[in-house]
Write a protein that holds these residues in place. Structure first.
Motif, PDB file in Angstrom:
ATOM      1  N   GLU A   1       0.831  -1.203   0.000  1.00 36.68           N
ATOM      2  CA  GLU A   1       0.000   0.000   0.000  1.00 36.68           C
ATOM      3  C   GLU A   1       0.873   1.264   0.000  1.00 36.68           C
ATOM      4  O   GLU A   1       0.563   2.244  -0.678  1.00 36.68           O
ATOM      5  N   PHE A   2       1.971   1.248   0.747  1.00 33.59           N
ATOM      6  CA  PHE A   2       2.894   2.381   0.760  1.00 33.59           C
ATOM      7  C   PHE A   2       3.425   2.640  -0.657  1.00 33.59           C
ATOM      8  O   PHE A   2       3.466   3.784  -1.110  1.00 33.59           O
ATOM      9  N   CYS A   3       3.798   1.591  -1.350  1.00 33.99           N
ATOM     10  CA  CYS A   3       4.297   1.739  -2.721  1.00 33.99           C
ATOM     11  C   CYS A   3       3.191   2.226  -3.643  1.00 33.99           C
ATOM     12  O   CYS A   3       3.416   3.105  -4.492  1.00 33.99           O
ATOM     13  N   ARG A   4       1.995   1.689  -3.491  1.00 38.23           N
ATOM     14  CA  ARG A   4       0.858   2.103  -4.318  1.00 38.23           C
ATOM     15  C   ARG A   4       0.594   3.600  -4.133  1.00 38.23           C
ATOM     16  O   ARG A   4       0.386   4.329  -5.102  1.00 38.23           O
ATOM     17  N   LYS A   5       0.630   4.067  -2.899  1.00 38.69           N
ATOM     18  CA  LYS A   5       0.401   5.495  -2.618  1.00 38.69           C
ATOM     19  C   LYS A   5       1.500   6.369  -3.233  1.00 38.69           C
ATOM     20  O   LYS A   5       1.292   7.546  -3.475  1.00 38.69           O
ATOM     21  N   ASN A   6       2.654   5.771  -3.465  1.00 35.07           N
ATOM     22  CA  ASN A   6       3.767   6.499  -4.087  1.00 35.07           C
ATOM     23  C   ASN A   6       3.879   6.216  -5.580  1.00 35.07           C
ATOM     24  O   ASN A   6       4.901   6.496  -6.195  1.00 35.07           O
ATOM     25  N   GLY A   7       2.831   5.645  -6.168  1.00 38.35           N
ATOM     26  CA  GLY A   7       2.750   5.499  -7.613  1.00 38.35           C
ATOM     27  C   GLY A   7       3.300   4.219  -8.206  1.00 38.35           C
ATOM     28  O   GLY A   7       3.454   4.130  -9.417  1.00 38.35           O
ATOM     29  N   ILE A   8       3.588   3.224  -7.386  1.00 35.23           N
ATOM     30  CA  ILE A   8       4.124   1.965  -7.914  1.00 35.23           C
ATOM     31  C   ILE A   8       3.157   0.814  -7.641  1.00 35.23           C
ATOM     32  O   ILE A   8       2.808   0.532  -6.496  1.00 35.23           O
ATOM     33  N   GLU A   9       2.719   0.179  -8.725  1.00 33.67           N
ATOM     34  CA  GLU A   9       1.917  -1.043  -8.661  1.00 33.67           C
ATOM     35  C   GLU A   9       2.811  -2.149  -9.211  1.00 33.67           C
ATOM     36  O   GLU A   9       3.184  -2.125 -10.385  1.00 33.67           O
ATOM     37  N   PHE A  10       3.163  -3.079  -8.383  1.00 31.27           N
ATOM     38  CA  PHE A  10       4.078  -4.138  -8.805  1.00 31.27           C
ATOM     39  C   PHE A  10       3.382  -5.152  -9.705  1.00 31.27           C
ATOM     40  O   PHE A  10       2.204  -5.450  -9.538  1.00 31.27           O
ATOM     41  N   TYR A  11       4.139  -5.673 -10.666  1.00 28.92           N
ATOM     42  CA  TYR A  11       3.666  -6.742 -11.546  1.00 28.92           C
ATOM     43  C   TYR A  11       3.281  -7.960 -10.701  1.00 28.92           C
ATOM     44  O   TYR A  11       2.272  -8.605 -10.938  1.00 28.92           O
ATOM     45  N   ALA A  12       4.110  -8.273  -9.703  1.00 33.33           N
ATOM     46  CA  ALA A  12       3.842  -9.393  -8.794  1.00 33.33           C
ATOM     47  C   ALA A  12       4.482  -9.065  -7.445  1.00 33.33           C
ATOM     48  O   ALA A  12       5.385  -8.235  -7.366  1.00 33.33           O
ATOM     49  N   VAL A  13       3.993  -9.719  -6.404  1.00 32.05           N
ATOM     50  CA  VAL A  13       4.513  -9.513  -5.050  1.00 32.05           C
ATOM     51  C   VAL A  13       4.876 -10.873  -4.466  1.00 32.05           C
ATOM     52  O   VAL A  13       4.008 -11.737  -4.302  1.00 32.05           O
ATOM     53  N   ASN A  14       6.158 -11.060  -4.211  1.00 24.76           N
ATOM     54  CA  ASN A  14       6.693 -12.315  -3.671  1.00 24.76           C
ATOM     55  C   ASN A  14       6.294 -13.523  -4.524  1.00 24.76           C
ATOM     56  O   ASN A  14       6.105 -14.628  -4.024  1.00 24.76           O
ATOM     57  N   LYS A  15       6.157 -13.298  -5.827  1.00 17.31           N
ATOM     58  CA  LYS A  15       5.814 -14.345  -6.795  1.00 17.31           C
ATOM     59  C   LYS A  15       6.513 -14.029  -8.110  1.00 17.31           C
ATOM     60  O   LYS A  15       6.913 -12.904  -8.353  1.00 17.31           O
ATOM     61  N   ASN A  16       6.585 -15.028  -8.977  1.00 20.42           N
ATOM     62  CA  ASN A  16       7.149 -14.824 -10.310  1.00 20.42           C
ATOM     63  C   ASN A  16       6.181 -14.110 -11.240  1.00 20.42           C
ATOM     64  O   ASN A  16       6.596 -13.376 -12.128  1.00 20.42           O
ATOM     65  N   TYR A  17       4.899 -14.347 -11.067  1.00 24.69           N
ATOM     66  CA  TYR A  17       3.857 -13.728 -11.885  1.00 24.69           C
ATOM     67  C   TYR A  17       2.600 -13.629 -11.016  1.00 24.69           C
ATOM     68  O   TYR A  17       2.463 -14.368 -10.023  1.00 24.69           O
ATOM     69  N   PRO A  18       1.694 -12.720 -11.343  1.00 20.50           N
ATOM     70  CA  PRO A  18       0.557 -12.448 -10.452  1.00 20.50           C
ATOM     71  C   PRO A  18      -0.295 -13.667 -10.106  1.00 20.50           C
ATOM     72  O   PRO A  18      -0.777 -13.784  -8.984  1.00 20.50           O
ATOM     73  N   GLU A  19      -0.468 -14.599 -11.035  1.00 14.46           N
ATOM     74  CA  GLU A  19      -1.368 -15.731 -10.821  1.00 14.46           C
ATOM     75  C   GLU A  19      -0.720 -16.898 -10.082  1.00 14.46           C
ATOM     76  O   GLU A  19      -1.388 -17.875  -9.764  1.00 14.46           O
ATOM     77  N   GLU A  20       0.575 -16.815  -9.833  1.00 11.24           N
ATOM     78  CA  GLU A  20       1.264 -17.936  -9.198  1.00 11.24           C
ATOM     79  C   GLU A  20       0.683 -18.213  -7.817  1.00 11.24           C
ATOM     80  O   GLU A  20       0.452 -17.302  -7.032  1.00 11.24           O
ATOM     81  N   VAL A  21       0.444 -19.498  -7.544  1.00 11.62           N
ATOM     82  CA  VAL A  21      -0.044 -19.929  -6.244  1.00 11.62           C
ATOM     83  C   VAL A  21       1.078 -20.725  -5.587  1.00 11.62           C
ATOM     84  O   VAL A  21       1.571 -21.705  -6.161  1.00 11.62           O
ATOM     85  N   PHE A  22       1.475 -20.297  -4.410  1.00  7.52           N
ATOM     86  CA  PHE A  22       2.575 -20.955  -3.724  1.00  7.52           C
ATOM     87  C   PHE A  22       2.132 -22.284  -3.123  1.00  7.52           C
ATOM     88  O   PHE A  22       1.085 -22.394  -2.521  1.00  7.52           O
ATOM     89  N   ASP A  23       2.970 -23.293  -3.339  1.00  6.05           N
ATOM     90  CA  ASP A  23       2.847 -24.551  -2.611  1.00  6.05           C
ATOM     91  C   ASP A  23       4.259 -25.093  -2.424  1.00  6.05           C
ATOM     92  O   ASP A  23       5.220 -24.541  -2.939  1.00  6.05           O
TER      93      ASP A  23
END
Length: 150
Positions: A62-84
């Protein structure tokens, strides 16, 4: 224009985008968000790669979003990745920006110069100036030709 299209850049949060104040959020590092925004404009896919999880991660995103950055992915290789447990937690990135690099964090200015060297900027500016001059001459002489026809 310099093209970083689809280059994946993994960026740490604490100690890299902001001063290290975990679990809180430290002060923004000089040029952090400006550099990230420019890298995004050049086509880079930014991945937030951080130790943070849960509410602390949400706060950082949220801090990054408020400063104008929307990440492609967060702690993942791509947005749809599901960790297991069958997936490696190593991020598949072309570049890693982290304060834990050998030699420490060089600063956002040095990162910019490494990823987008000045000579590439100079070449792009020279190309844009030449195109602008060519268009100016067309407009200037195009108007005179029309005036001569009347």
């Amino acid at each position: 224009m310099v093209n970083l299209k689809n280059i994946r850049i993994a960026v740490d949060f604490d100690g890299t985008i902001v001063d290290h104040e975990y679990t809180g959020i430290g002060k923004e590092k000089l040029f952090a968000f400006q550099t990230l925004k420019e890298l995004e404009k050049l086509g880079a896919r930014l991945i937030l790669w951080t130790f943070r999880a849960g509410p602390e991660l949400e706060e950082a995103v949220e801090f990054c979003r408020k400063n104008g950055i929307e990440f492609y992915a967060v702690n993942k290789n791509y947005p749809e990745e599901v960790f297991d447990d069958s997936i490696s937690r190593k991020i598949d990135a072309d570049v890693f920006i982290d304060d834990k690099n050998v030699g420490g964090f060089p600063g956002w200015s040095d990162i910019w110069q490494t990823l987008v060297p000045f000579d590439l900027h100079q070449q792009e500016m020279e190309r844009q100036i030449a195109a602008a001059r060519k268009n100016s001459l067309r407009r200037l002489f195009g108007k005179r030709e029309k005036q001569n026809e009347t």
